[in-house]
Design a protein around this motif. Structure first.
Motif, PDB file in Angstrom:
ATOM      1  N   HIS A 125     -10.435 -24.421 -42.885  1.00 26.23           N
ATOM      2  CA  HIS A 125     -11.280 -25.618 -42.938  1.00 26.23           C
ATOM      3  C   HIS A 125     -12.446 -25.520 -41.964  1.00 26.23           C
ATOM      4  O   HIS A 125     -13.540 -25.993 -42.250  1.00 26.23           O
ATOM      5  CB  HIS A 125     -10.435 -26.857 -42.662  1.00 26.23           C
ATOM      6  CG  HIS A 125      -9.224 -26.920 -43.546  1.00 26.23           C
ATOM      7  ND1 HIS A 125      -9.329 -27.002 -44.912  1.00 26.23           N
ATOM      8  CD2 HIS A 125      -7.899 -26.861 -43.268  1.00 26.23           C
ATOM      9  CE1 HIS A 125      -8.111 -27.013 -45.440  1.00 26.23           C
ATOM     10  NE2 HIS A 125      -7.238 -26.923 -44.467  1.00 26.23           N
ATOM     11  N   VAL A 126     -12.193 -24.915 -40.809  1.00 27.09           N
ATOM     12  CA  VAL A 126     -13.256 -24.755 -39.820  1.00 27.09           C
ATOM     13  C   VAL A 126     -14.324 -23.794 -40.362  1.00 27.09           C
ATOM     14  O   VAL A 126     -15.523 -24.022 -40.203  1.00 27.09           O
ATOM     15  CB  VAL A 126     -12.665 -24.251 -38.490  1.00 27.09           C
ATOM     16  CG1 VAL A 126     -13.773 -23.883 -37.528  1.00 27.09           C
ATOM     17  CG2 VAL A 126     -11.777 -25.330 -37.873  1.00 27.09           C
ATOM     18  N   VAL A 127     -13.880 -22.723 -41.041  1.00 30.60           N
ATOM     19  CA  VAL A 127     -14.832 -21.787 -41.644  1.00 30.60           C
ATOM     20  C   VAL A 127     -15.640 -22.491 -42.732  1.00 30.60           C
ATOM     21  O   VAL A 127     -16.865 -22.369 -42.797  1.00 30.60           O
ATOM     22  CB  VAL A 127     -14.112 -20.550 -42.234  1.00 30.60           C
ATOM     23  CG1 VAL A 127     -15.068 -19.737 -43.105  1.00 30.60           C
ATOM     24  CG2 VAL A 127     -13.551 -19.682 -41.119  1.00 30.60           C
ATOM     25  N   GLU A 128     -14.944 -23.266 -43.573  1.00 28.78           N
ATOM     26  CA  GLU A 128     -15.664 -23.958 -44.656  1.00 28.78           C
ATOM     27  C   GLU A 128     -16.645 -24.996 -44.104  1.00 28.78           C
ATOM     28  O   GLU A 128     -17.614 -25.346 -44.764  1.00 28.78           O
ATOM     29  CB  GLU A 128     -14.662 -24.587 -45.629  1.00 28.78           C
ATOM     30  CG  GLU A 128     -13.737 -23.562 -46.259  1.00 28.78           C
ATOM     31  CD  GLU A 128     -13.710 -23.569 -47.782  1.00 28.78           C
ATOM     32  OE1 GLU A 128     -13.919 -24.637 -48.368  1.00 28.78           O
ATOM     33  OE2 GLU A 128     -13.481 -22.495 -48.367  1.00 28.78           O
ATOM     34  N   GLU A 129     -16.360 -25.480 -42.898  1.00 25.59           N
ATOM     35  CA  GLU A 129     -17.282 -26.389 -42.216  1.00 25.59           C
ATOM     36  C   GLU A 129     -18.434 -25.651 -41.564  1.00 25.59           C
ATOM     37  O   GLU A 129     -19.360 -26.269 -41.042  1.00 25.59           O
ATOM     38  CB  GLU A 129     -16.536 -27.148 -41.109  1.00 25.59           C
ATOM     39  CG  GLU A 129     -15.927 -28.448 -41.531  1.00 25.59           C
ATOM     40  CD  GLU A 129     -17.003 -29.494 -41.729  1.00 25.59           C
ATOM     41  OE1 GLU A 129     -17.404 -29.656 -42.895  1.00 25.59           O
ATOM     42  OE2 GLU A 129     -17.440 -30.128 -40.752  1.00 25.59           O
ATOM     43  N   GLY A 130     -18.353 -24.319 -41.506  1.00 24.46           N
ATOM     44  CA  GLY A 130     -19.399 -23.533 -40.863  1.00 24.46           C
ATOM     45  C   GLY A 130     -19.351 -23.547 -39.348  1.00 24.46           C
ATOM     46  O   GLY A 130     -20.300 -23.146 -38.675  1.00 24.46           O
ATOM     47  N   LEU A 131     -18.233 -24.013 -38.765  1.00 25.37           N
ATOM     48  CA  LEU A 131     -18.116 -24.063 -37.296  1.00 25.37           C
ATOM     49  C   LEU A 131     -17.619 -22.720 -36.766  1.00 25.37           C
ATOM     50  O   LEU A 131     -16.492 -22.595 -36.279  1.00 25.37           O
ATOM     51  CB  LEU A 131     -17.154 -25.177 -36.873  1.00 25.37           C
ATOM     52  CG  LEU A 131     -17.603 -26.615 -37.151  1.00 25.37           C
ATOM     53  CD1 LEU A 131     -16.488 -27.598 -36.856  1.00 25.37           C
ATOM     54  CD2 LEU A 131     -18.820 -26.946 -36.287  1.00 25.37           C
ATOM     55  N   LEU A 132     -18.448 -21.693 -36.870  1.00 27.56           N
ATOM     56  CA  LEU A 132     -18.003 -20.330 -36.572  1.00 27.56           C
ATOM     57  C   LEU A 132     -18.049 -19.983 -35.080  1.00 27.56           C
ATOM     58  O   LEU A 132     -17.542 -18.957 -34.660  1.00 27.56           O
ATOM     59  CB  LEU A 132     -18.823 -19.317 -37.375  1.00 27.56           C
ATOM     60  CG  LEU A 132     -18.812 -19.550 -38.899  1.00 27.56           C
ATOM     61  CD1 LEU A 132     -19.608 -18.460 -39.598  1.00 27.56           C
ATOM     62  CD2 LEU A 132     -17.392 -19.607 -39.445  1.00 27.56           C
ATOM     63  N   ASP A 133     -18.701 -20.818 -34.275  1.00 28.99           N
ATOM     64  CA  ASP A 133     -18.604 -20.640 -32.825  1.00 28.99           C
ATOM     65  C   ASP A 133     -18.645 -22.004 -32.146  1.00 28.99           C
ATOM     66  O   ASP A 133     -18.811 -23.021 -32.813  1.00 28.99           O
ATOM     67  CB  ASP A 133     -19.713 -19.716 -32.289  1.00 28.99           C
ATOM     68  CG  ASP A 133     -21.086 -20.129 -32.798  1.00 28.99           C
ATOM     69  OD1 ASP A 133     -21.344 -21.353 -32.885  1.00 28.99           O
ATOM     70  OD2 ASP A 133     -21.904 -19.253 -33.111  1.00 28.99           O
ATOM     71  N   GLY A 134     -18.443 -22.014 -30.837  1.00 28.36           N
ATOM     72  CA  GLY A 134     -18.476 -23.276 -30.103  1.00 28.36           C
ATOM     73  C   GLY A 134     -17.093 -23.714 -29.666  1.00 28.36           C
ATOM     74  O   GLY A 134     -16.086 -23.049 -29.916  1.00 28.36           O
ATOM     75  N   GLU A 135     -17.073 -24.884 -29.026  1.00 28.99           N
ATOM     76  CA  GLU A 135     -15.884 -25.378 -28.325  1.00 28.99           C
ATOM     77  C   GLU A 135     -14.693 -25.626 -29.257  1.00 28.99           C
ATOM     78  O   GLU A 135     -13.555 -25.299 -28.936  1.00 28.99           O
ATOM     79  CB  GLU A 135     -16.270 -26.688 -27.619  1.00 28.99           C
ATOM     80  CG  GLU A 135     -15.272 -27.184 -26.601  1.00 28.99           C
ATOM     81  CD  GLU A 135     -15.594 -28.615 -26.167  1.00 28.99           C
ATOM     82  OE1 GLU A 135     -14.690 -29.296 -25.650  1.00 28.99           O
ATOM     83  OE2 GLU A 135     -16.759 -29.051 -26.378  1.00 28.99           O
ATOM     84  N   ILE A 136     -14.979 -26.201 -30.439  1.00 29.45           N
ATOM     85  CA  ILE A 136     -13.884 -26.553 -31.342  1.00 29.45           C
ATOM     86  C   ILE A 136     -13.138 -25.316 -31.822  1.00 29.45           C
ATOM     87  O   ILE A 136     -11.912 -25.226 -31.696  1.00 29.45           O
ATOM     88  CB  ILE A 136     -14.420 -27.346 -32.560  1.00 29.45           C
ATOM     89  CG1 ILE A 136     -14.899 -28.734 -32.101  1.00 29.45           C
ATOM     90  CG2 ILE A 136     -13.345 -27.503 -33.627  1.00 29.45           C
ATOM     91  CD1 ILE A 136     -15.554 -29.557 -33.189  1.00 29.45           C
ATOM     92  N   ILE A 137     -13.876 -24.345 -32.344  1.00 28.15           N
ATOM     93  CA  ILE A 137     -13.193 -23.154 -32.880  1.00 28.15           C
ATOM     94  C   ILE A 137     -12.517 -22.387 -31.746  1.00 28.15           C
ATOM     95  O   ILE A 137     -11.425 -21.834 -31.927  1.00 28.15           O
ATOM     96  CB  ILE A 137     -14.152 -22.253 -33.708  1.00 28.15           C
ATOM     97  CG1 ILE A 137     -13.372 -21.089 -34.316  1.00 28.15           C
ATOM     98  CG2 ILE A 137     -15.328 -21.751 -32.913  1.00 28.15           C
ATOM     99  CD1 ILE A 137     -12.243 -21.485 -35.216  1.00 28.15           C
TER     100      ILE A 137
END
Lengths: 258, 258
Positions: free
Chosen positions: A146-158
């Motif tokens: 889900h994180v990949v599909e959100e495009g959150l590929l770097d940063g605090e959350i991932i």
């Protein structure tokens, strides 16, 4: 020779990309089951049913070989597909295992994937079929998709999610199989946090399996290298995000109701 | 009177819970479309198709009123369902809006939901239909659903995701509509980070809408209060996690192939 490739959605495009590198001139039909994505938490019965529906559809396009470019479908439906259909069927798990075994020095391998993949124990079984002495650590990482599909590929959350899932076992293994076609997009971030880990992406090795099958059958031929895409929902979204996975424009795409 | 309730999966159980409080003796049929969950990133066409398939199935159980206990299905399919079917159809959006309007003091309301719900602008339209002067801030929070389904209801990960989504606009609004039936399970954690925000859960107000319909039709009756559950995949998982949403054991449950 026409190649059929399917996945629950976008992830299998990482496999298609490797296949395209080796076979730039083959005709390829790619099916992404975007209406029913994700597969990772469905039951075995349902994944088999969906995999057969897609295979039946791809056979109407006269494919001669099928690549199951989805770890969950490989884990839960590959045996059934091989038993039911006459054409060669290639999954991603054998390829990933072979690759990991050639790299590990400590004989301790980690496997991450969806809940369904990990619960099936298919990676563990395949590793032990080839080498009983390997210690295998497994972990389901359902949020990664889900994180990949959100495009959150770097940063605090991932970063906090990677540590949440991998914190337990990173010092126990020297090699980690990315057992879901979405995970290669997190490779850079995982490597940043765990620089000593060998990360295994089964996609490239899967393309080599396909090469072997085509060579055995003397089947490689120049059909102009056209790729036709089918999705079960969201043509526009697939076109937009798909290019991120594929590094190539997605042009010829059609909506199919399954 | 028999009540039909459906959702893409587990989330609608938060609505069922409120309905059960007001109508402990009504017969209820609940459908969770667990094979095809989540709905939040599907197209309007597909959500309408799935919603109709489920409604057709529930009508075979002779329901007299239908509650669409899913914000995404309400946003994208409610109008179509109302137009096609003869029985009263109740969604969750009107209820949430009414509740938010009764609470806001600054006339600035935030709405969070799935991508499909937010893109539909249905909450915004419904707020402005009732009061043109309200300023509405909207935000899709797709990861919330997955984090709830993972059971990560507190801790570092959910905290960073909440700040990621709500950091932008928490100081702009005094009232926030939790426009997805999963989000009430994050209420405590959101409230911890933003203690001054009024959090609106449409579930309770939806149950009151249902009461109104039943009263108008003089239709409330004692049918023993049995709840029958149907799911399209994963009976065991629904039984286990469902009780967390419902605060009640899930007993009579059946798998339906759609």
């Amino acid at each position: 020779m026409s190649i059929g490739i399917f996945d629950s959605g976008l992830g299998g495009l990482t496999v298609l990309k490797e296949v395209r590198k080796i076979f730039p001139n083959e005709e390829i039909f790619y099916f992404g089951d975007t209406a029913r994505v994700p597969y990772g938490e469905k039951t075995k019965e349902l994944i088999i049913r969906y995999s057969k529906e897609i295979t039946d559809f791809l056979l109407t396009k006269n494919i001669n070989v099928l690549v199951v470019a989805c770890n969950t479908a490989t884990a839960l439906a590959l045996e059934e597909l091989k038993a039911v259909y006459d054409i060669p069927v290639i999954g991603v798990i054998e390829a990933g295992v072979r690759s990991a075994l050639s790299v590990t020095k400590t004989n301790e391998i980690g496997v991450i994937g969806t809940k369904a993949t990990i619960n099936s124990e298919k990676y563990k079984q395949e590793i032990h079929r080839r080498n009983k002495d390997i210690v295998v650590y497994q972990k389901a990482c359902p949020l990664f998709v889900h994180v990949v599909e959100e495009g959150l590929l770097d940063g605090e959350i991932i970063e906090s999610i990677i540590k949440h899932y991998l914190g337990d076992f990173d010092d126990k293994v020297d090699t980690l199989i990315l057992g879901c076609t979405h995970y290669p997009l997190l490779k850079k971030e995982i490597q940043k946090i765990y620089p000593d880990l060998n990360l295994i992406d089964p996609a490239m090795e899967t393309a080599l399996d396909l090469k072997k099958v085509l060579t055995e059958n003397n089947a490689a031929e120049n059909k102009g290298g056209h790729v036709k895409f089918y999705v079960s929902d969201g043509v526009q979204n697939f076109r937009n995000i798909g290019s991120m996975f594929l590094d190539e424009e997605i042009e010829d795409i059609e909506l199919i109701k399954l």
